[in-house]
Design a protein around this motif. Sequence first.
Motif, mmCIF file in Angstrom:
data_model
loop_
_atom_site.group_PDB
_atom_site.id
_atom_site.type_symbol
_atom_site.label_atom_id
_atom_site.label_comp_id
_atom_site.label_asym_id
_atom_site.label_seq_id
_atom_site.Cartn_x
_atom_site.Cartn_y
_atom_site.Cartn_z
ATOM 1 N N ASP A 4 0.961 -1.792 -0.223
ATOM 2 C CA ASP A 4 0.135 0.262 -0.223
ATOM 3 C C ASP A 4 0.680 1.063 0.586
ATOM 4 O O ASP A 4 1.498 1.694 0.994
ATOM 5 C CB ASP A 4 -0.845 -0.045 1.049
ATOM 6 C CG ASP A 4 -2.158 1.017 1.581
ATOM 7 O OD1 ASP A 4 -2.132 1.863 0.533
ATOM 8 O OD2 ASP A 4 -2.609 1.233 2.260
ATOM 9 N N LEU A 5 1.036 2.116 -1.022
ATOM 10 C CA LEU A 5 1.927 3.107 -1.064
ATOM 11 C C LEU A 5 0.716 4.227 -0.918
ATOM 12 O O LEU A 5 1.148 5.273 -1.877
ATOM 13 C CB LEU A 5 2.412 3.349 -2.743
ATOM 14 C CG LEU A 5 3.229 2.026 -2.587
ATOM 15 C CD1 LEU A 5 4.125 1.913 -4.215
ATOM 16 C CD2 LEU A 5 4.932 1.781 -1.816
ATOM 17 N N ALA A 6 -0.155 4.410 -0.707
ATOM 18 C CA ALA A 6 -1.178 6.004 -0.550
ATOM 19 C C ALA A 6 -0.645 6.268 -0.308
ATOM 20 O O ALA A 6 -0.540 7.957 -0.362
ATOM 21 C CB ALA A 6 -2.753 4.935 -0.324
ATOM 22 N N LEU A 10 8.889 8.033 -4.691
ATOM 23 C CA LEU A 10 9.235 7.076 -5.243
ATOM 24 C C LEU A 10 9.888 7.234 -6.590
ATOM 25 O O LEU A 10 9.875 8.158 -7.181
ATOM 26 C CB LEU A 10 8.108 6.467 -6.366
ATOM 27 C CG LEU A 10 7.821 5.293 -6.455
ATOM 28 C CD1 LEU A 10 8.801 4.100 -4.709
ATOM 29 C CD2 LEU A 10 6.916 4.725 -6.993
ATOM 30 N N LEU A 59 -0.530 -3.761 -5.372
ATOM 31 C CA LEU A 59 0.060 -2.147 -5.545
ATOM 32 C C LEU A 59 -1.379 -1.482 -5.261
ATOM 33 O O LEU A 59 -2.113 -1.164 -5.597
ATOM 34 C CB LEU A 59 0.721 -1.533 -6.250
ATOM 35 C CG LEU A 59 2.157 -2.102 -6.911
ATOM 36 C CD1 LEU A 59 2.986 -0.747 -7.881
ATOM 37 C CD2 LEU A 59 3.114 -2.606 -5.334
ATOM 38 N N ALA A 63 -2.400 2.376 -4.763
ATOM 39 C CA ALA A 63 -1.628 3.386 -5.589
ATOM 40 C C ALA A 63 -2.080 4.663 -6.119
ATOM 41 O O ALA A 63 -3.091 3.820 -6.975
ATOM 42 C CB ALA A 63 -0.162 3.791 -6.577
ATOM 43 N N HIS A 64 -3.184 5.736 -5.465
ATOM 44 C CA HIS A 64 -3.559 6.576 -6.409
ATOM 45 C C HIS A 64 -3.400 7.974 -6.472
ATOM 46 O O HIS A 64 -3.902 9.482 -6.788
ATOM 47 C CB HIS A 64 -5.230 7.034 -5.408
ATOM 48 C CG HIS A 64 -4.625 7.149 -4.488
ATOM 49 N ND1 HIS A 64 -4.382 8.616 -3.960
ATOM 50 C CD2 HIS A 64 -4.639 6.809 -3.143
ATOM 51 C CE1 HIS A 64 -4.523 8.699 -2.399
ATOM 52 N NE2 HIS A 64 -4.161 7.726 -1.947
ATOM 53 N N HIS A 65 -1.801 8.774 -6.491
ATOM 54 C CA HIS A 65 -0.950 10.010 -6.398
ATOM 55 C C HIS A 65 -0.848 10.422 -7.030
ATOM 56 O O HIS A 65 0.834 9.356 -7.504
ATOM 57 C CB HIS A 65 -1.704 10.999 -5.168
ATOM 58 C CG HIS A 65 -0.766 9.960 -4.231
ATOM 59 N ND1 HIS A 65 -0.450 8.585 -3.282
ATOM 60 C CD2 HIS A 65 0.504 10.758 -3.683
ATOM 61 C CE1 HIS A 65 0.513 8.979 -2.658
ATOM 62 N NE2 HIS A 65 0.994 9.848 -2.995
ATOM 63 N N VAL A 75 3.423 9.036 -6.852
ATOM 64 C CA VAL A 75 3.193 7.584 -6.922
ATOM 65 C C VAL A 75 3.507 6.901 -8.001
ATOM 66 O O VAL A 75 3.979 6.230 -9.323
ATOM 67 C CB VAL A 75 2.827 6.432 -5.664
ATOM 68 C CG1 VAL A 75 3.100 4.855 -5.932
ATOM 69 C CG2 VAL A 75 3.441 6.667 -4.396
ATOM 70 N N LEU A 76 1.934 7.109 -9.053
ATOM 71 C CA LEU A 76 1.763 6.673 -10.085
ATOM 72 C C LEU A 76 2.554 7.176 -11.563
ATOM 73 O O LEU A 76 2.729 6.603 -12.237
ATOM 74 C CB LEU A 76 0.084 7.470 -10.168
ATOM 75 C CG LEU A 76 -0.589 6.297 -10.134
ATOM 76 C CD1 LEU A 76 -1.922 6.987 -10.131
ATOM 77 C CD2 LEU A 76 -0.119 5.128 -10.032
ATOM 78 N N ASP A 106 3.280 0.609 -14.623
ATOM 79 C CA ASP A 106 2.504 0.171 -14.607
ATOM 80 C C ASP A 106 0.946 -0.908 -15.334
ATOM 81 O O ASP A 106 0.226 -1.346 -15.566
ATOM 82 C CB ASP A 106 1.249 1.305 -14.872
ATOM 83 C CG ASP A 106 1.851 1.828 -16.022
ATOM 84 O OD1 ASP A 106 2.912 1.900 -16.943
ATOM 85 O OD2 ASP A 106 0.709 2.477 -17.302
ATOM 86 N N ILE A 128 -2.290 -2.236 -10.187
ATOM 87 C CA ILE A 128 -2.475 -1.248 -9.824
ATOM 88 C C ILE A 128 -3.624 -0.972 -9.102
ATOM 89 O O ILE A 128 -4.223 -0.822 -9.795
ATOM 90 C CB ILE A 128 -1.640 0.463 -10.229
ATOM 91 C CG1 ILE A 128 0.163 -0.672 -10.227
ATOM 92 C CG2 ILE A 128 -1.570 1.105 -9.111
ATOM 93 C CD1 ILE A 128 0.552 0.349 -11.124
#
Length: 146
Positions: free
Chosen positions: A76-78, A83, A107, A109-111, A114-115, A124, A129
Amino acid sequence: MTVDLWPESPDDPSRSATVPSGRRQNADLLTVTVHANYSGAVVVAVRGEVDLYTGPLLRDVVFSLLRPDGPPLVIDLADVDFLGAAGLSVLVVAREAAMAAGVRVSLVAHHHPVLLPLMVMGLDRVFDIYPALAGALPAQEGGPDA
């Protein structure tokens, strides 16, 4: 300065990280929390910056969780603010090790911080993701989503 990340095993050199003078300790830059989820997955919640200095902590935690045919692993990279290339490398190596062990890795990720690096490197298309933890968790057998 050497920071002992796992006091219970101070003799194991792979369990410590070197932090250059003038930098904050890894604990200030990165927090990694592991918990089992009701779905059977293991969730690795990451908070802070994943870069050359903090990447070894994430790598060590993820590798310690991998077992042959073990439960799915969700990273969880939220709550990750940065990164870097070293962090991307940790994710790729962790995925390869998980695949060799027969463990599914996804993974959260939403922002943008990170994306963007994940997309620029084409990761991706390599990782599953999800924008939220709930989507990354496997459906429980016999549950409403099964």
